[in-house]
Scaffold this motif. Structure first.
Motif: not given
Length: 124
Positions: A3-31
């Motif tokens: 699992l590879q997480a990304s998208g973190g960072g530095f933001v001011q209060a009230g702001g937004s971030l979007r994290l992503s997590c990419a999985a290296s598995v063919r059966t991802f839809s079963t988890y």
């Protein structure tokens, strides 16, 4: 499973971030998938979880109404949209995969695979 997480960072209060997590598995839809976080000096805590199909979600009370978990099984990716961020959301965020359940689960001990974490820092 990796699992590879990304998208973190530095933001001011009230702001937004979007994290992503990419999985290296063919059966991802079963988890089912979850996001957890750990602030300095604190234990890891549950943030949000989503069922294998994306049809069911579950949130910690502290993020309900501000964070949204979603997934794209065609891309083997789970997301965490974080809005109205607060300084207390500052933590390392981890994604995790649960192979034995199709429903969202807030218990970290139920998860089998973990990503490396991505840092989120919210300034006041």
């Amino acid at each position: 499973v990796q699992l590879q997480a990304s998208g973190g960072g530095f933001v001011q209060a009230g702001g937004s971030l979007r994290l992503s997590c990419a999985a290296s598995v063919r059966t991802f839809s079963t988890y089912s998938m979850g996001w957890f976080r750990q602030a300095p000096g604190k234990e890891r805590e549950f943030v949000a979880a989503i069922s294998w199909s994306g049809g069911r979600t579950y949130y910690a009370d502290s993020v309900k109404g501000r964070f949204t978990i979603s997934r794209d099984n065609a891309k083997n990716t789970v997301y965490l949209q974080m809005n109205s961020l607060k300084p207390e959301d500052t933590a390392v965020y981890y994604c995790a995969a649960n192979r034995d359940s199709t429903v969202p689960n807030p218990n970290s001990r139920k998860y089998d695979y973990w990503g490396q974490g991505t840092q989120v820092t919210v300034s006041s």
